[in-house]
Scaffold this active site. Structure first.
Site, mmCIF file in Angstrom:
data_model
loop_
_atom_site.group_PDB
_atom_site.id
_atom_site.type_symbol
_atom_site.label_atom_id
_atom_site.label_comp_id
_atom_site.label_asym_id
_atom_site.label_seq_id
_atom_site.Cartn_x
_atom_site.Cartn_y
_atom_site.Cartn_z
ATOM 1 N N PHE A 90 0.871 -1.214 -0.026
ATOM 2 C CA PHE A 90 0.037 -0.003 0.035
ATOM 3 C C PHE A 90 0.780 1.261 0.168
ATOM 4 O O PHE A 90 0.437 2.333 -0.316
ATOM 5 C CB PHE A 90 -0.989 0.152 1.227
ATOM 6 C CG PHE A 90 -0.221 0.380 2.596
ATOM 7 C CD1 PHE A 90 -0.087 1.777 2.963
ATOM 8 C CD2 PHE A 90 0.185 -0.678 3.537
ATOM 9 C CE1 PHE A 90 0.424 1.866 3.993
ATOM 10 C CE2 PHE A 90 0.598 -0.169 4.708
ATOM 11 C CZ PHE A 90 0.769 1.091 4.836
ATOM 12 N N LYS A 150 -1.137 -6.889 -9.608
ATOM 13 C CA LYS A 150 -1.966 -6.882 -8.387
ATOM 14 C C LYS A 150 -1.711 -5.758 -7.239
ATOM 15 O O LYS A 150 -0.880 -6.322 -6.416
ATOM 16 C CB LYS A 150 -2.261 -8.369 -7.665
ATOM 17 C CG LYS A 150 -3.432 -8.602 -7.293
ATOM 18 C CD LYS A 150 -3.970 -8.099 -5.949
ATOM 19 C CE LYS A 150 -2.928 -8.281 -4.560
ATOM 20 N NZ LYS A 150 -3.378 -7.117 -3.517
ATOM 21 N N GLU A 186 -5.022 -3.661 -2.277
ATOM 22 C CA GLU A 186 -6.356 -3.381 -2.313
ATOM 23 C C GLU A 186 -6.644 -1.953 -1.674
ATOM 24 O O GLU A 186 -7.986 -1.555 -1.759
ATOM 25 C CB GLU A 186 -7.284 -4.590 -1.786
ATOM 26 C CG GLU A 186 -6.917 -4.951 -0.299
ATOM 27 C CD GLU A 186 -5.807 -5.714 -0.060
ATOM 28 O OE1 GLU A 186 -4.549 -5.739 -0.687
ATOM 29 O OE2 GLU A 186 -5.955 -6.410 0.979
ATOM 30 N N SER A 216 5.052 -7.064 3.330
ATOM 31 C CA SER A 216 5.545 -7.551 4.448
ATOM 32 C C SER A 216 6.365 -8.801 4.437
ATOM 33 O O SER A 216 6.067 -9.572 3.715
ATOM 34 C CB SER A 216 4.724 -7.417 5.435
ATOM 35 O OG SER A 216 3.677 -8.472 5.208
ATOM 36 N N CYS A 273 9.362 1.635 3.305
ATOM 37 C CA CYS A 273 10.495 0.488 3.857
ATOM 38 C C CYS A 273 11.756 0.998 3.984
ATOM 39 O O CYS A 273 12.480 0.138 4.592
ATOM 40 C CB CYS A 273 10.340 -0.591 2.591
ATOM 41 S SG CYS A 273 10.916 0.154 1.107
ATOM 42 N N GLU A 310 8.995 -4.460 13.106
ATOM 43 C CA GLU A 310 8.893 -3.060 12.211
ATOM 44 C C GLU A 310 7.552 -2.495 12.487
ATOM 45 O O GLU A 310 6.472 -3.098 12.543
ATOM 46 C CB GLU A 310 8.667 -3.664 10.600
ATOM 47 C CG GLU A 310 8.620 -2.579 9.761
ATOM 48 C CD GLU A 310 8.352 -3.067 8.301
ATOM 49 O OE1 GLU A 310 7.383 -4.008 8.006
ATOM 50 O OE2 GLU A 310 8.674 -2.552 7.300
HETATM 51 P P1 NAD Z 1 1.503 -6.562 3.222
HETATM 52 O O1 NAD Z 1 2.253 -7.805 2.899
HETATM 53 O O2 NAD Z 1 0.428 -6.474 3.977
HETATM 54 O O3 NAD Z 1 0.685 -6.666 1.444
HETATM 55 C C1 NAD Z 1 1.348 -6.645 0.509
HETATM 56 C C2 NAD Z 1 0.655 -7.422 -0.638
HETATM 57 O O4 NAD Z 1 0.218 -8.732 -0.415
HETATM 58 C C3 NAD Z 1 -0.567 -6.725 -1.044
HETATM 59 O O5 NAD Z 1 -0.970 -6.704 -2.390
HETATM 60 C C4 NAD Z 1 -1.691 -7.514 -0.295
HETATM 61 O O6 NAD Z 1 -2.739 -7.490 -0.880
HETATM 62 C C5 NAD Z 1 -1.069 -8.836 -0.250
HETATM 63 N N1 NAD Z 1 -1.526 -9.837 0.743
HETATM 64 C C6 NAD Z 1 -1.663 -9.459 2.135
HETATM 65 N N2 NAD Z 1 -1.680 -10.369 2.690
HETATM 66 C C7 NAD Z 1 -1.655 -11.565 2.157
HETATM 67 C C8 NAD Z 1 -1.774 -12.924 2.605
HETATM 68 N N3 NAD Z 1 -1.967 -13.273 3.615
HETATM 69 N N4 NAD Z 1 -1.593 -13.695 1.423
HETATM 70 C C9 NAD Z 1 -1.085 -13.440 0.041
HETATM 71 N N5 NAD Z 1 -1.045 -12.162 -0.181
HETATM 72 C C10 NAD Z 1 -1.321 -11.123 0.900
HETATM 73 O O7 NAD Z 1 2.300 -5.398 3.151
HETATM 74 P P2 NAD Z 1 1.511 -3.876 3.087
HETATM 75 O O8 NAD Z 1 1.084 -3.584 4.494
HETATM 76 O O9 NAD Z 1 0.534 -3.535 2.160
HETATM 77 O O10 NAD Z 1 3.026 -2.958 2.963
HETATM 78 C C11 NAD Z 1 3.833 -2.691 4.310
HETATM 79 C C12 NAD Z 1 5.019 -3.623 4.124
HETATM 80 O O11 NAD Z 1 5.776 -3.694 3.000
HETATM 81 C C13 NAD Z 1 5.726 -3.280 5.278
HETATM 82 O O12 NAD Z 1 6.441 -4.397 5.763
HETATM 83 C C14 NAD Z 1 7.069 -2.505 4.305
HETATM 84 O O13 NAD Z 1 8.422 -2.780 4.900
HETATM 85 C C15 NAD Z 1 7.023 -3.546 2.989
HETATM 86 N N6 NAD Z 1 7.824 -2.906 1.922
HETATM 87 C C16 NAD Z 1 8.898 -3.296 1.443
HETATM 88 C C17 NAD Z 1 9.473 -2.570 0.415
HETATM 89 C C18 NAD Z 1 10.973 -3.045 0.119
HETATM 90 O O14 NAD Z 1 11.285 -3.007 -1.027
HETATM 91 N N7 NAD Z 1 11.531 -4.174 0.848
HETATM 92 C C19 NAD Z 1 9.132 -1.643 -0.295
HETATM 93 C C20 NAD Z 1 7.836 -1.042 0.249
HETATM 94 C C21 NAD Z 1 6.994 -1.859 1.373
#
Ligand code: NAD
Length: 507
Positions: free
Chosen positions: A160, A184, A187, A237, A292, A393
């Site tokens: 997000f 994708k 959401e 994450s 991140c 985090e």
């Molecule tokens: P998230 O892991 O909750 O979601 C990321 C994606 O995974 C979304 O598209 C979501 O729909 C999907 N998703 C969520 N739960 C899922 C599940 N149980 N099974 C399959 N898919 C699932 O992350 P977020 O809250 O959207 O973003 C924040 C996180 O992203 C933080 O941990 C941040 O550090 C990380 N991040 C990392 C980088 C990097 O380059 N390393 C960059 C940006 C964000």
């Protein structure tokens, strides 16, 4: 974009999917809410795509693949060039969507789109990187050469916190390499991706080369399981990154899965105090800490700790919190009320565990925006490595400060942490900085640069729990990820000059 194809009647404000160059309704009856975090109001609905939707998107990608991979690389690059021009003309529009759905300030959103545009600029030159290798006469009359070919239909799953920039890390590179793509996005922030797809279509991208689906775990699981997807890029994450990496690999896909972070900034006693404090404030509280590459742990070495804490406190108190599109606001709300409450609970835990709460953001209110998901800047001193606020985090505007005696202590602390996305050092000593860059086990290092996000012609990626996979994102590593090499050994014998034999051929 073309007209919506009505597959089933749903609410008008539900965002469609973008499949095969058409805006289509999802096959799913499940929807999610898209909220403006500044007001707390639901502004759109988003479909939660199911396996049938994913299948339709992959089929569209497969249908477009043959023609797109056969399109000369330079012609593909020309379409990307037009996309670049359209993006540059629409930075503000995309940024407004980001600010509205994510909450970050408009200026910050513009900056994030511009960082994404750098990858599109890089992708325009990708034909140069698709060149293979050639060796003449590796055997008598035998030549050997490699081709770099697209892998097929690729998919991207994005978080997000960067609604445009992170998708732009992926699909322009994949598409420039001759692949087709299913995106994708999160959401929680679906609209920026739809705008990017619309602009790419206007630039002349053939139907089906880029498809956008929306949804949650159901959509993601259908992507991971789909045999028609060759490569999977994920950013999000750590637990989900690990799940995607393991399940994707089990299903025979190549996967790069970038996870969460706990980024340390080490401050040496010789650092320029004002410059460093400003850098830490920007890197800690920018985008409400939802980056991140945010600095979330400050490691103060020796006597600089007291004056640094005093400076950080004063600067953190001066940060104005409010809606991201309002003039003069430095920091917007968090993404959801649930996430705001989670970050608050970390502040509670920090207090209970004995850290010194120097600035408390929990009682932050924004007049006329009482339902927004706001939290003020928070600063902890005297934090220890055992505390939850250090280990986890938090992903919010919470900066924790740890005190150590030496540079070695600082490096050991960082190298013991499970995450290893980015880190930074603040010092005036070149030799100290060189030692740090050599010994620290982290993927991206800043020297007097708080957020060392590499330019598009380098590659982005952390180590340890911050990245699962071998190749980093965008840059030359991105090109490697989205292509595979084929090695050809050939000869053109005059008839009858080479005798066939059953032995293992040697020179
Ligand atoms: P998230 O892991 O909750 O979601 C990321 C994606 O995974 C979304 O598209 C979501 O729909 C999907 N998703 C969520 N739960 C899922 C599940 N149980 N099974 C399959 N898919 C699932 O992350 P977020 O809250 O959207 O973003 C924040 C996180 O992203 C933080 O941990 C941040 O550090 C990380 N991040 C990392 C980088 C990097 O380059 N390393 C960059 C940006 C964000």
């Amino acid at each position: 974009m073309k007209n919506v194809v009505d597959k089933s009647p749903v609410q008008a404000e539900t965002i469609p999917l973008f499949i095969g160059g058409q805006l289509v309704r999802s096959e799913s009856t499940r929807t999610g809410q898209v909220t403006n975090p500044a007001t707390g109001k639901v502004i759109r609905y988003v479909p939660m795509a199911n396996a049938a939707d994913i299948n339709a998107a992959v089929s569209a990608g497969q249908k477009a693949l043959h023609g797109w991979r056969a399109t000369p690389a330079l012609r593909r690059a020309r379409v990307i060039q037009k996309f670049l021009t359209l993006l540059q003309a629409n930075v503000n529009g995309v940024a407004r969507l980001i600010s509205e759905e994510h909450g970050k300030t408009l200026g910050d959103a513009i900056g994030s789109v511009e960082r994404g545009i750098e990858v599109v600029e890089f992708a325009c030159g990708i034909p140069h990187l698709l060149k293979g290798e050639y060796s003449e006469n590796v055997g008598a009359g035998v030549d050997c050469y490699t081709l770099r070919q697209p892998v097929g239909v690729c998919a991207g799953i994005t978080p997000f916190n960067f609604p445009a920039m992170v998708p732009l890390w992926m699909f322009p590179v994949a598409i420039a390499c001759g692949n087709t793509f299913v995106l994708k996005p999160s959401e929680k922030v679906p609209s920026a991706s739809m705008k990017l797809a619309e602009l790419f279509q206007q630039a002349g991208l053939p139907d089906g080369v880029l498809n956008v689906v929306h949804g949650d775990k159901e959509a993601v699981d259908a992507i991971i399981a789909h045999p028609g997807i060759a490569a999977l890029s994920f950013v999000g994450s750590t637990p989900i990154a690990k799940y995607i990496y393991e399940t994707g690999a089990k299903n025979g896909k190549r996967v790069q899965a970038l996870g969460g972070a706990k980024n340390h900034a080490v401050v040496l006693p010789d650092a320029d105090l004002d410059f460093t404090a400003d850098a830490l404030i920007g890197a800690g509280y920018g985008s409400a800490g939802e980056r991140c590459m945010a600095v979330s742990a400050v490691v103060a070495v020796g006597a600089i700790a007291d004056p640094l804490v005093a400076k950080l406190k004063a600067k953190a108190e001066a940060i104005k919190v409010g809606p991201g599109d309002a003039v003069g606001v430095d920091m917007g709300p968090l993404i959801t009320s649930a996430h705001r409450d989670r970050v608050k609970s970390y502040i509670d835990a920090g207090e209970k565990e004995g850290a010194k709460l120097v600035k408390d953001g929990r009682r932050c209110t924004v007049p006329e925006y009482e339902n927004g998901f706001y939290l003020g800047t928070t600063l902890f001193d005297q934090v220890t490595p055992q505390m939850t606020i250090y280990k986890d985090e938090i992903f919010g505007p919470v900066l924790v400060l740890l005190r150590v005696q030496t540079l070695s202590d600082a490096i050991n602390l960082i190298n013991s942490n499970a995450y290893a996305n980015g880190t930074a050092i603040f010092t005036r000593s070149g030799s100290v900085a060189r030692r740090f860059q050599n010994e620290v086990n982290v993927g991206m290092v800043g020297i007097n640069v708080p957020i060392p996000v590499p330019m598009a012609f380098y590659s982005f990626g952390g180590w340890k729990n911050s990245l699962f996979g071998d190749l980093h994102m965008y840059g030359t590593e991105g090109v490697k990820f989205y292509t595979r090499t084929k090695t050809i050994t050939g000869r053109w014998p005059d008839s009858g000059t080479v005798a066939a034999g059953l032995n293992m051929p040697t020179l």
